[in-house]
Design an enzyme around this catalytic site. Structure first.
Site, mmCIF file in Angstrom:
data_model
loop_
_atom_site.group_PDB
_atom_site.id
_atom_site.type_symbol
_atom_site.label_atom_id
_atom_site.label_comp_id
_atom_site.label_asym_id
_atom_site.label_seq_id
_atom_site.Cartn_x
_atom_site.Cartn_y
_atom_site.Cartn_z
ATOM 1 N N SER A 100 0.821 -1.209 0.000
ATOM 2 C CA SER A 100 0.000 0.000 0.000
ATOM 3 C C SER A 100 0.858 1.265 0.000
ATOM 4 C CB SER A 100 -0.904 -0.003 1.229
ATOM 5 O OG SER A 100 -1.446 1.271 1.430
ATOM 6 N N CYS A 101 0.335 2.326 -0.639
ATOM 7 C CA CYS A 101 1.022 3.621 -0.627
ATOM 8 C C CYS A 101 0.532 4.491 0.522
ATOM 9 C CB CYS A 101 0.801 4.368 -1.930
ATOM 10 S SG CYS A 101 1.811 3.727 -3.270
ATOM 11 N N ILE A 102 -0.458 4.012 1.256
ATOM 12 C CA ILE A 102 -1.029 4.879 2.300
ATOM 13 C C ILE A 102 -0.784 4.306 3.689
ATOM 14 C CG2 ILE A 102 -3.083 6.056 3.127
ATOM 15 C CD1 ILE A 102 -4.166 5.441 0.212
#
Lengths: 102, 157
Positions: A100-102
């Site tokens: 995930s990028c978050i």
């Protein structure tokens, strides 16, 4: 790649993540934590087991998920695993590196 | 391999959803990699930290070729709202937090949030109008002084 930790040969990815959670045990976690400058406390273990449960249940890990976890808040997360909490905690927990990028 | 970037300083000058989220995702991503990050909200970027406005940011449907909506249509009443609703749905699917929650996450993660003094004065805003997580109101000179070590990068969005 394989890696020798606590006298056991482990299968790991290029950046040092275990590829098989069944190879994981507490000694291995302690060793990986040490390499990252972390001494594991009860709170660390609680978080590590929670992370493993999330992964076993196919829940994608994210910092938002930490906020909602009820196990710890984001500030604590950064304090427990300084220098990239999700990256480091998952490595210690023996689960794959989150995408995930978050 | 470790990165040579030690600190990311973002200047957010626009209040469209796509710009605000670009700054938020990169600032959060930096913290997640052990890199320091700070955001300086200036001009319309201030809308993203105004309590009354932050949950009402829109996607730009005019002058945004990436949307593939003809400019004439993009300007019709309701188009921005429609495009915004659609984009928010897609973002929710990816588990992207709403603006207010994202700002809380950033603040809790140690990302510093600053408002630009000139813009705050220009829009006649008070401290109470801005989010509680704000770390302060700075001049651009103050913000430059935050770039206090090797490996700092400044990014204007």
């Amino acid at each position: 790649m394989d890696l020798n930790i606590a006298g056991i040969r482990l299968d790991v990815t290029e950046d040092g993540y275990l590829t098989d959670l069944s190879q994981w045990n507490k000694e291995i976690a302690i060793e990986i934590a040490k390499e990252n400058g972390i001494e594991l406390t009860d709170k660390h273990w609680e978080v590590l087991y929670w992370i493993q449960d999330q992964v076993k249940n196919d829940v994608a890990l994210s910092v938002r998920g930490i906020k909602k976890s009820g196990v710890l808040d984001i500030k604590e997360f950064y304090e427990l695993f300084p220098g990239g909490p999700l990256k480091i905690s998952t490595k210690i927990a023996g689960v794959p590196k989150p995408k995930s990028c978050i | 391999m470790s990165t040579k970037v030690k600190k990311m300083l973002f200047i957010l000058s626009k209040a469209t959803i796509e710009n605000a989220y670009a700054a938020f995702v990169m600032a959060n991503g930096a913290r997640m990699e052990g890199i320091e990050s700070e955001i300086f909200f200036t001009f319309f970027g201030l809308e993203a930290i105004q309590k009354k406005k932050l949950e009402h940011l829109h996607v730009a449907t005019v002058g945004n070729p990436g949307m593939h909506i003809p400019t004439m249509l993009g300007g019709l009443p309701g188009m921005e709202a429609l495009a915004t609703t659609m984009m928010k749905k897609e973002m929710e699917k990816l588990d992207m937090p709403p603006v207010g929650e994202f700002l809380e996450i950033l603040s809790d993660s140690g990302c510093k949030l600053w408002a630009c003094k000139l813009a705050v004065d220009m829009f006649h805003l008070k401290k109470e109008d801005l989010i509680d997580e704000l770390d302060g109101i700075l001049t651009i000179g103050d913000f430059y002084s935050r770039a206090d070590q090797e490996g700092c990068q400044l990014l204007f969005i």
